[in-house]
Design an enzyme around this catalytic site. Structure first.
Site, PDB file in Angstrom:
ATOM      1  N   CYS A   1       0.880  -1.171   0.000  1.00  0.00           N
ATOM      2  CA  CYS A   1       0.000   0.000   0.000  1.00  0.00           C
ATOM      3  C   CYS A   1       0.920   1.224   0.000  1.00  0.00           C
ATOM      4  CB  CYS A   1      -0.913  -0.008   1.225  1.00  0.00           C
ATOM      5  SG  CYS A   1      -0.023   0.302   2.750  1.00  0.00           S
TER       6      CYS A   1
ATOM      7  N   ARG B   1       4.054  -4.161   3.269  1.00  0.00           N
ATOM      8  CA  ARG B   1       3.063  -4.821   4.126  1.00  0.00           C
ATOM      9  C   ARG B   1       3.099  -6.355   3.997  1.00  0.00           C
ATOM     10  NH1 ARG B   1      -0.568  -0.824   5.639  1.00  0.00           N
ATOM     11  NH2 ARG B   1      -0.859  -2.041   7.523  1.00  0.00           N
TER      12      ARG B   1
ATOM     13  N   ASP C   1       1.125   5.786  13.700  1.00  0.00           N
ATOM     14  CA  ASP C   1      -0.123   6.356  13.166  1.00  0.00           C
ATOM     15  C   ASP C   1      -0.321   7.812  13.573  1.00  0.00           C
ATOM     16  OD1 ASP C   1      -2.104   3.305  13.443  1.00  0.00           O
ATOM     17  OD2 ASP C   1      -0.537   3.932  12.057  1.00  0.00           O
TER      18      ASP C   1
END
Ligand code: EPZ
Length: 418
Positions: free
Chosen positions: A117, A122, A305
């Site tokens: 991605c 990933r 994040d």
């Protein structure tokens, strides 16, 4: 396709409530595959990834009801398909979390490999290695992981990295395996703990969640659950940073200090005042932030994040900051867009050197992934003039009504057709 339009320069003030955590709700939704009894989830965020997860469950044969906002009733008693197709897994990598539950309950799963991605390749090798150790056979067929096991057996599984998804997948599978499973180097994220709380309420025998060693004693079958999803600590952190960027004074209901220790430390080091009570977390900032240096790390380290959002704050800081991204290999896609708004950032490998003291200028910018999108909205809050963030479908994957929540804090922000 929509865009978010932000008129910068407004100070954020007031209270906003965090939604349930997307990254807790997703494994919880797939954990329902482990039982033929109905499961109820509340405080589920209304975001695109949740809708994708429910669609995938229905493709497998499950029944999903939405009796009220934020509530799901899921019944997997009639699940009869064991394949998660490429187009769904490609759009939402977390679909791979169906593999452990399908394998544990039916002995069979054929899940497309997620592929890469925007933020990195990933891989899923740690997940598959865990299932091999538990006695499953894994074949790679046409981009799919085709996994089968007459009966999973408990095993000693050591993860190469404290992968959140691999920990969740393997723990879910181990709940119905024969015997004892010990997972070492397990992820310690609060979302893992929330999942385990629900699994234990189903009758699973699990100890050690939140530590790096999780022990599971397999049981023959599991009950349903009735579980409230934990608050979204990344959304809480995003709002706290937004408050600091605008030298505002905001309070985020449901924020928990124990989930965001590293962010709270960073905000206080940069000159903000953070307050915590039983109802949530607040931040007050009345000066230009001080430059700080941060390295992302697995929980309880600084969350990857929140890296993009912190970088937006550091573009305003009084000095040079260094932000090192150690989790994903390509999570600086927001840098070039911030530079278009006047930020001064130099990249060297996995480290960004952010020269502060700039005044951001509004501009049309392009979202590339979920957290990069919200970073650009935050930059727009502090920039002069107008910022248009395009391709907000990235944002809609993980933030519920972001523009409405920011507007309730005094921001001039709206969603418009692009
Ligand atoms: C979860 O992703 C989150 N997603 C991510 O949030 C989050 O950034 C990440 O954990 C890290 O905290 C969900 O929970 C749905 P990992 P996950 O496995 O489980 C490597 C967001 O913005 N790795 O902990 O996929 C991997 O490449 C998203 O909400 C392997 O090498 O992350 C990465 O470098 C983005 N092999 C590191 O481990 C594997 O088999 C951490 O990945 C698995 C992972």
């Amino acid at each position: 396709m929509d865009k978010i339009v932000v008129q910068g320069g407004r100070r954020l003030e007031g209270r906003v409530a965090a939604s349930g955590a997307k990254n807790a709700a997703l494994p919880l939704i797939f954990a329902t595959i482990l039982t033929d009894k109905p499961c109820r989830l509340t405080s589920v965020p209304e975001v695109a990834d949740i809708r994708t997860a429910c669609r995938l469950l229905e493709m497998l044969g499950a029944k999903v009801e939405r009796p009220a906002a934020g509530e799901l009733i899921i019944d997997c008693s009639s699940v009869s398909e064991f394949e998660a197709p490429y187009d769904l897994v490609r759009t939402m990598r977390a679909s791979f979390l169906t593999l452990g539950p399908l394998l544990a309950r039916f002995g069979r799963a054929c899940v497309s490999k997620p592929g890469g991605c925007a933020i990195g390749s990933r891989p899923i090798d740690i997940h598959l290695q865990g299932f091999l150790t538990m006695g499953a056979r894994v074949e790679n067929v046409g981009g799919y992981a085709d996994v089968a096991a007459e009966r999973l057996r408990g095993a000693h599984v050591i993860l190469d990295k404290p992968s959140v998804g691999a920990t969740e997948n393997i723990v879910m599978a181990a709940c119905l395996a024969d015997g004892h499973t010990r997972v070492e180097n397990a992820a310690r994220e609060p979302e893992v703990v929330d999942l385990v709380d629900a699994l234990v309420s189903m009758g699973a025998k699990i100890n050690g969640a939140g530590s790096s060693v999780i022990e599971i004693e397999g049981v023959p079958a599991l009950d349903g659950f009735d579980h409230r999803v934990m608050p979204d600590r990344i959304e809480v952190g995003t709002f706290l940073i937004a408050g600091a960027m605008t030298r505002g004074d905001i309070f985020v209901e449901h924020g928990r200090a124990e989930h965001l220790g590293s962010l709270i430390g960073a905000l206080e080091a940069s000159g903000s005042t953070v307050r915590a009570d039983a109802k949530g977390l607040g931040v007050y900032t009345d000066t230009r932030p001080l430059a700080i240096s941060v390295k992302t790390a697995p929980y309880p380290g600084f969350p990857t994040d929140l890296q993009a959002q912190l970088m937006a704050l550091m573009t305003l800081a009084n000095g040079t900051s260094r932000i090192c991204e150690t989790i994903f290999e390509n999570r600086f896609m927001h840098v070039s867009e911030l530079q278009r708004m006047g930020a001064s950032i130099k990249l060297s490998g996995n480290t960004a050197e952010v020269e502060g003291r700039v005044t951001l200028k509004g501009a049309p910018v392009m979202a590339t992934d979920l957290r990069a999108s919200v970073c650009l909205v935050l930059a727009g809050l502090a920039a002069q003039d107008q910022t248009e963030v395009l391709r907000v479908y990235h944002l809609d994957r993980g933030y519920e009504n972001l523009e409405g929540k920011l507007a309730s804090l005094g921001a001039r922000v709206s969603r418009e057709p692009a």
